[in-house]
Design an enzyme around this catalytic site. Structure first.
Site, PDB file in Angstrom:
ATOM      1  N   HIS B  98      -4.079 -34.207  70.342  1.00 20.61           N
ATOM      2  CA  HIS B  98      -4.277 -35.170  71.431  1.00 20.61           C
ATOM      3  C   HIS B  98      -5.716 -35.659  71.365  1.00 20.61           C
ATOM      4  O   HIS B  98      -6.641 -34.851  71.244  1.00 20.61           O
ATOM      5  CB  HIS B  98      -4.017 -34.502  72.776  1.00 20.61           C
ATOM      6  CG  HIS B  98      -4.348 -35.379  73.942  1.00 20.61           C
ATOM      7  ND1 HIS B  98      -3.863 -36.658  74.077  1.00 20.61           N
ATOM      8  CD2 HIS B  98      -5.131 -35.161  75.035  1.00 20.61           C
ATOM      9  CE1 HIS B  98      -4.330 -37.193  75.207  1.00 20.61           C
ATOM     10  NE2 HIS B  98      -5.100 -36.308  75.798  1.00 20.61           N
ATOM     11  N   HIS B 100      -8.607 -39.091  72.680  1.00 23.17           N
ATOM     12  CA  HIS B 100      -8.826 -40.280  73.508  1.00 23.17           C
ATOM     13  C   HIS B 100      -9.456 -41.369  72.640  1.00 23.17           C
ATOM     14  O   HIS B 100     -10.414 -42.010  73.053  1.00 23.17           O
ATOM     15  CB  HIS B 100      -9.710 -39.938  74.711  1.00 23.17           C
ATOM     16  CG  HIS B 100      -8.964 -39.262  75.821  1.00 23.17           C
ATOM     17  ND1 HIS B 100      -8.932 -39.730  77.100  1.00 23.17           N
ATOM     18  CD2 HIS B 100      -8.190 -38.152  75.815  1.00 23.17           C
ATOM     19  CE1 HIS B 100      -8.195 -38.934  77.860  1.00 23.17           C
ATOM     20  NE2 HIS B 100      -7.744 -37.958  77.105  1.00 23.17           N
ATOM     21  N   ASP B 123       3.091 -47.684  56.323  1.00 27.58           N
ATOM     22  CA  ASP B 123       2.952 -46.529  55.423  1.00 27.58           C
ATOM     23  C   ASP B 123       3.208 -45.212  56.152  1.00 27.58           C
ATOM     24  O   ASP B 123       3.594 -44.225  55.533  1.00 27.58           O
ATOM     25  CB  ASP B 123       1.523 -46.489  54.846  1.00 27.58           C
ATOM     26  CG  ASP B 123       1.344 -47.424  53.654  1.00 27.58           C
ATOM     27  OD1 ASP B 123       2.326 -47.742  52.980  1.00 27.58           O
ATOM     28  OD2 ASP B 123       0.187 -47.833  53.405  1.00 27.58           O
ATOM     29  N   HIS B 173      -2.739 -43.369  79.539  1.00 28.52           N
ATOM     30  CA  HIS B 173      -3.425 -42.136  79.177  1.00 28.52           C
ATOM     31  C   HIS B 173      -3.956 -42.272  77.740  1.00 28.52           C
ATOM     32  O   HIS B 173      -5.074 -42.739  77.565  1.00 28.52           O
ATOM     33  CB  HIS B 173      -2.469 -40.961  79.369  1.00 28.52           C
ATOM     34  CG  HIS B 173      -3.098 -39.619  79.170  1.00 28.52           C
ATOM     35  ND1 HIS B 173      -2.568 -38.458  79.670  1.00 28.52           N
ATOM     36  CD2 HIS B 173      -4.210 -39.243  78.501  1.00 28.52           C
ATOM     37  CE1 HIS B 173      -3.328 -37.427  79.346  1.00 28.52           C
ATOM     38  NE2 HIS B 173      -4.331 -37.880  78.635  1.00 28.52           N
ATOM     39  N   TYR B 230       4.258 -41.897  46.138  1.00 28.08           N
ATOM     40  CA  TYR B 230       2.828 -41.886  46.452  1.00 28.08           C
ATOM     41  C   TYR B 230       2.279 -40.466  46.331  1.00 28.08           C
ATOM     42  O   TYR B 230       2.950 -39.505  46.692  1.00 28.08           O
ATOM     43  CB  TYR B 230       2.606 -42.387  47.881  1.00 28.08           C
ATOM     44  CG  TYR B 230       1.155 -42.459  48.296  1.00 28.08           C
ATOM     45  CD1 TYR B 230       0.412 -43.619  48.104  1.00 28.08           C
ATOM     46  CD2 TYR B 230       0.519 -41.354  48.852  1.00 28.08           C
ATOM     47  CE1 TYR B 230      -0.921 -43.682  48.484  1.00 28.08           C
ATOM     48  CE2 TYR B 230      -0.821 -41.408  49.220  1.00 28.08           C
ATOM     49  CZ  TYR B 230      -1.537 -42.578  49.041  1.00 28.08           C
ATOM     50  OH  TYR B 230      -2.866 -42.642  49.402  1.00 28.08           O
TER      51      TYR B 230
END
Lengths: 235, 235, 235, 235
Positions: B98, B100, B123, B173, B230
């Site tokens: 998580h 910001h 991608d 958020h 890839y």
């Protein structure tokens, strides 16, 4: 160095050095102060000194009651009287920071409050970050810096309000932030700048963006007040 | 340190330290966790601890079934219950992040999915990166963080869907990302932020920008699934 | 290491390492190659390898005529065939760079040429930096990377045209740049990104901005062609 | 090194090295010069030399009266004649800086003055930072760089005006700044770029933003002229 304890000078020096580290101002711009309430003085960055050259001895102790320099040859930051206005109005605060951080300045120059657009804002600021009214020609002519502090206090309100809103934008100028310690006041400056940048980008994507009141409250209270459950004791 | 193997703690520490390196969050914001499925626990950053101070011992082991801290004195990240919701819903994931990060938060605050505007996006993300519905006042009042995880799971879908879309934006958020390992979940956070920044700039130049479906598919399949070609094995 | 001289490998390694230094791509994205025309091969970054881990030995030598890897266990960049298309079309170039730099990608995703808005652009690019047409579903399905190179060559033209316009944007993808050496091709990528960022900001201020033709010509010719008077011999 | 004292060369080297440190230009772009009025010469960065390679010996001494190189094998910056036009027009200045800083270039390319939107601007610039008229085809064809300097002098005015407005934007090109010393001219370039970035963001938020005249004056006079009270003597 008769005035201003080594511990206070150390805290104010470290907080000032954080301004260029966090890219909150160019050159010698910006300043942080910290207060010793018992001694009735605060210590502040001298005017126009480069952060790289700054030492604890260079910091300027100022009498809280009169605004007079207590010691040494250096002039305090020109913004000293604004800091003094905050310390007089709000007994709980321990440090004040002024920067010219780009995105916060943009809101100040646009004469717009920073609206609450999400939880990053609501975690720290209990409502929109306000921009002050402009100073009158008379307020600019005499005691300009003290009047700058006064219009912020006028806009923010009392000590409790200042705890919930530790930042304000002076119209056409830039941000002041405050906090329990000098470093906390700088951290509020860092948060303000991050929130302002997010807000500019959000409004570019969606000029009608808003945040529900119940989400704002949840986040502010998660970090502040009796029910707060964020964080751990410092090591 | 009875709970959480040294290898898991090491992986989670390194992944957390990548957040400030990649400039995905300010101060103590953001958190990464990693799971040990056999032991039925995950290890997560403690709440409000600075990245510079963080050690493997500080990481908090949490019981997957109950969300209870298994060991130590520190509180886990306030977002721990959101992480738990993902681990319970998606058996294949090994790490959750998580942040910001500015541009991803801007989309979350604007309440807009990040549209697929090019191959950088395609991608990694098999379609627009979705923003969740807002939480109701009731969902904010009780088990807020668990409910945050739940609205993401509701929006993403099952384990297979989570593999094709390793990111979501919580309305007002910010972003959560996940991956096979803690570090992969951070890398998805880095990619998400880069893609969000590109999208904001693209939409400023051309609000009607889109990408053909056949180009999206080519790029997603170049890196994922049986025909992927890839990359190379790690050294 | 039978193929690809130490000098070529060294030049290609240094040029690749410049991509993260100049912040032109995240993670393992981006790649640079350099050619040895006499040996009929070029050397290119391996696919999906982190820049910090990259050594001269990791670089992959590719046969110019066939596109086959000549040596070693590593797969070349997935974009190898695009590079090959440029080397085949333009005998004068010595290096090719592909990045996902943010502002250049924004123009590619917006499906817009970068217009000539000032001398920073005109110093290097003799006209607007073009965006290619999109690839058809058929071109995406088979020989996708070779076709990517081909649509660029189709858009740029012959060897002389490629010297005057050492960059192109693939629609909904991103920039390719080239130059006399691997490092020159990266430097053209740096210039392209700077010019694209300036253009986005210029167009935000004034959507009708243009540059007089006589100023463009003066600047391009100041640095290129028989009358050039910019620069000094290398030390 | 017959021409250009060691002290002048040192000052000009340090000022040039500040350009990449302050991210005011890419690659070899940008240049700073400093003048020795008594000796009738100025010293300037050589053309196209990388900042990392630059030494005091590489700097090029130029005759103020004729613009001819006085010493050494290196060509001066192509912008040398623009610098010379400023030194001839304004006896008080001691240094000149040219950069391609992104936000200042954006205003130059948009053909827009930078308006006074706040005190950050007014602290240094006594009014809007002007953009010049475009050069005519004839002015581009002959003595282009000297004419570039001349249109700036035409736009700024006399020595006193240049002290109050130490910056100008050449239309479709970029910024020149000047000051009492080479380093002061670079610092004015840093301030100009910061102010330009703030202005772009401010205008995005509020296209009608302005600043009251009395606030502008207060800030300019706080730092300049007989009543100035900003700063301290250097250590």
């Amino acid at each position: 160095m008769t005035y201003g304890s080594p511990a206070l000078r150390r805290a104010v020096l470290l907080a000032n050095q954080r301004i260029p580290l966090a890219k909150l101002a160019q050159l010698t711009w910006g300043n942080v102060s910290g207060i010793d309430r018992e001694a009735g003085l605060y210590v502040i960055k001298p005017s126009g000194v480069a952060y790289d050259d700054l030492t604890e001895d260079d910091l300027v102790p100022v009498d809280l009651a009169t605004g007079k320099v207590l010691d040494g040859d250096l002039r305090p930051s020109v913004d000293s009287e604004s800091h003094r206005a905050f310390y007089l109005a709000w007994p709980s605060i321990g440090g004040v920071t002024h920067t010219h951080s780009t995105n916060a300045v943009a809101f100040a120059q646009a004469d717009l409050d920073i609206p609450v657009l999400g939880t990053t804002h609501a975690d720290t600021f209990d409502g929109p970050v306000p921009v002050t009214r402009g100073l009158t020609p008379e307020e600019c002519a005499t005691d300009y810096e003290l009047n700058t502090g006064r219009v912020i206090v006028e806009r923010i309100g009392d000590d409790e309000a200042a705890a919930g809103m530790p930042a304000a934008l002076v119209a056409n100028h830039g941000p002041f932030t405050w906090g329990a310690t000098p470093m906390k006041s700088v951290e509020n400056g860092i948060i303000l700048e991050a929130v302002a940048e997010m807000a500019i980008k959000t409004l570019a994507l969606n000029p009608a963006a808003t945040t529900p009141q119940h989400l704002q409250e949840r986040h502010f209270k998660r970090k502040h007040g009796p029910g707060a459950y964020y964080g751990n004791p410092p090591k």
